[in-house]
Design an enzyme around this catalytic site. Structure first.
Site, mmCIF file in Angstrom:
data_model
loop_
_atom_site.group_PDB
_atom_site.id
_atom_site.type_symbol
_atom_site.label_atom_id
_atom_site.label_comp_id
_atom_site.label_asym_id
_atom_site.label_seq_id
_atom_site.Cartn_x
_atom_site.Cartn_y
_atom_site.Cartn_z
ATOM 1 N N HIS A 187 0.817 -0.923 0.012
ATOM 2 C CA HIS A 187 0.164 0.194 -0.422
ATOM 3 C C HIS A 187 0.852 1.698 -0.167
ATOM 4 O O HIS A 187 0.632 2.424 -0.786
ATOM 5 C CB HIS A 187 -1.083 -0.174 1.072
ATOM 6 C CG HIS A 187 -1.716 -0.919 1.328
ATOM 7 N ND1 HIS A 187 -2.851 -0.411 0.133
ATOM 8 C CD2 HIS A 187 -2.994 -1.912 2.100
ATOM 9 C CE1 HIS A 187 -4.013 -1.775 0.488
ATOM 10 N NE2 HIS A 187 -3.665 -2.666 1.860
ATOM 11 N N CYS A 481 1.338 -1.995 -18.885
ATOM 12 C CA CYS A 481 0.064 -1.341 -17.724
ATOM 13 C C CYS A 481 0.543 -1.072 -16.281
ATOM 14 O O CYS A 481 -0.054 -0.836 -15.360
ATOM 15 C CB CYS A 481 -1.117 -1.510 -18.828
ATOM 16 S SG CYS A 481 -1.125 -2.846 -18.133
#
Length: 552
Positions: A187, A481
């Site tokens: 995160h 991506c």
């Protein structure tokens, strides 16, 4: 002090004094009990009230946050609202355990269960600890744990950061992040990139740096330099004051085109990416429509939500990835949470074998949303393993009127047989996060393997090169991506390997664009050769940075 090396996960350089995260909430004493004569029911009710207070606080923070930060806060708030933790803790209070200790023990049981599941579920154990600490702080009448407040800009140093902490960082005062733990897909890394903050993770020794020490953080090469020279400090601060602008056309110095696209996950993110001038969307993650649901959303629900993401890019390309369920994104109506190794299990396109109707409904919804959005919609499937699977998906998409259908290249087997793959698809998009995980046999959520979970690994770059070369021979565009596209130096290497588009968090586009404009196509190819010839990721990164003056 010597320079500290870690893993750079968000590019850029920043200089500032170290501010340490405060010590975590202390574990309540084992064996602590409800005071004699206390109302046990009332003590149990305090836990529910504290959890509700934590949930409400997290939701307020989520409302003020944006993009990935808001999503993380909302997910943590949902965990605080989950009655399982509260109920388990209240049962312990009924047996005489003090409320704070009861919450701690109940959380430990939930964490152990999640860690036993592995993958994404194991990563959520950190979120449980965050919720636990916040509830215990409320019960003890102490401030909630979190990022220190300072009037002057600073570099935040911590062992690791809870999602709720990272999501509420203020880039106006927090200049950079450095953690001793974590990995490239933690995160901390994801949100640092979204906020545009230089960040280094897995940096052993960083906690030995005294608070207040001025450090130079280089998120590109992954280093932290204590007490940098005055002229270096001045140069870094002058560079940080410059505002980079993107003119809407990604290209090298000699005009070689490289589309610069955005990764988005919802309508708010799409609007922000369009405002940032992205040339389109290279990865539209459709999972937001499915997460936190007990059953599949209707086709009409999907149409409305997809249309809201597509409309800001009318006249431009949007690459829609079909549902990437499984592993780190389990769905109760689609995936099996009991799989021994979900990262190698039924995920992505593989879920269509047992539940073909879910993919069929999604393609119908994408096609309907595309017809009224004015957008050039491309569609791709995740977790494709063979050329035959790719051909089957393309035929299914074409049957729904989606003419431009391709696949994600995340499995090494597909990269190794890319020449056969290209005969069946209109395009391919490389997901460097999973491709790195599978090529290096390193769980991308495990901080201890951060050095392996690095898109600069020469083995990964060779797989990218194989795919791009196959695309060139078949006249098929090949994009990237994954998070690697947001690293300006690595973007140059990927261009040199033959990649035709790069998709990233919108905040990274101006710096990537400026870096590409500083080199020619031939220079990109030369730097790519240096990276391919390196013995490991660290050496590849160092070799390229040494030859790329704008990042030196």
């Amino acid at each position: 002090m010597a320079v500290i090396s870690g893993v750079g996960v968000s590019s850029g350089r920043a200089v500032g004094p170290v501010v340490r995260m405060p010590d975590p909430v202390a574990e309540p004493a084992a064996g602590s009990t409800v005071p004699d004569g206390a109302d046990v029911a009332a003590e149990g009710a305090r836990i529910a009230a504290a959890a509700e207070q934590v949930r409400a606080d997290l939701e307020r923070r989520a409302a003020a946050a944006h993009g990935d930060g808001a999503a993380v806060l909302e997910a943590t708030a949902l965990m605080a609202a989950d009655p399982a933790l509260v109920t388990a803790a209240q049962k312990k209070v009924d047996d005489g355990t003090a409320p704070a200790r009861a919450v701690w023990e109940a959380a430990a049981e939930v964490q152990a269960m999640l860690e036993s599941l592995g993958g994404y579920m194991a990563e959520r154990a950190r979120d449980v600890a965050d919720v636990r600490d916040r509830i215990v702080a409320v019960l003890d009448g102490r401030p909630a744990p979190g990022v220190p407040e300072r009037d002057e800009p600073f570099v935040l140093v911590a062992h690791d950061l809870a999602p709720a902490d990272t999501a509420t960082l203020n880039p106006a005062t927090c200049l950079a992040l450095v953690t001793e733990g974590g990995g490239p897909t933690s995160h901390t890394a994801i949100l640092a990139r979204a906020l545009g903050l230089p960040a280094v993770v897995a940096a052993p020794g960083i906690l030995s740096v005294d608070e207040g020490t001025v450090v130079l953080v280089d998120g590109g090469v992954g280093t932290v330099e204590p007490d940098p020279a005055a002229d270096v400090v001045e140069a870094v601060r002058a560079a940080a004051a410059r505002v980079l602008m993107f003119d809407g056309t990604g290209r090298t110095a000699d005009g070689h085109r490289v589309q610069l696209l955005a990764n988005v996950g919802d309508a708010k993110g799409a609007a922000a990416a369009a405002e940032a001038g992205a040339e389109g969307v290279g990865l539209f993650r459709t999972e937001f429509c499915f997460l936190d649901r007990a059953e599949e959303p209707t086709v009409q629900e999907q149409v409305e939500q997809y249309r809201a993401v597509l409309e800001p890019f009318a006249g431009k390309k949007v690459v829609v990835r079909t549902l990437d369920a499984g592993a780190d994104k389990p769905l109760p109506f689609l995936t099996d949470a009991t799989e021994a190794n979900p990262a190698l299990g039924v995920r992505g396109y593989r879920t269509a074998v047992r539940h073909p109707e879910v993919l069929d409904h999604q393609l119908e919804a994408i096609a309907r949303a595309a017809t009224t959005s004015g957008t050039e919609v491309w569609v791709m499937a995740p977790m494709i393993s063979t050329a035959a699977e790719a051909a089957d998906f393309v035929a299914l998409a074409n049957g729904h009127g989606l003419a431009t259908a391709g696949v994600m290249v995340e499995v090494p087997a597909v990269a190794l047989t890319a020449d056969a793959l290209m005969a069946n698809v209109a395009f391919a998009s490389i997901g460097t996060n999973d491709l790195t995980q599978y090529a290096m046999a390193a769980d991308r959520l495990l901080g201890d393997l951060a050095e392996l979970s690095d898109g600069w690994q020469p083995a990964v770059l060779r797989l990218v090169h194989l795919t791009a070369e196959a695309g060139l021979q078949a006249n098929r565009p090949v994009g990237v991506c994954g998070e690697a596209a947001a690293d300006p130096a690595l973007a140059v290497v990927l261009t040199g390997l033959g990649v035709t588009s790069l998709s990233m968090t919108a905040r990274a586009i101006p710096e990537v664009a400026a870096t590409l404009l500083s080199v020619t196509k031939a220079e990109c190819q030369r730097l790519a050769e240096l990276a391919l010839a390196a013995p490991d990721a660290k050496a590849a990164r160092a070799a390229v940075h040494a030859e790329l003056p704008p990042l030196a």
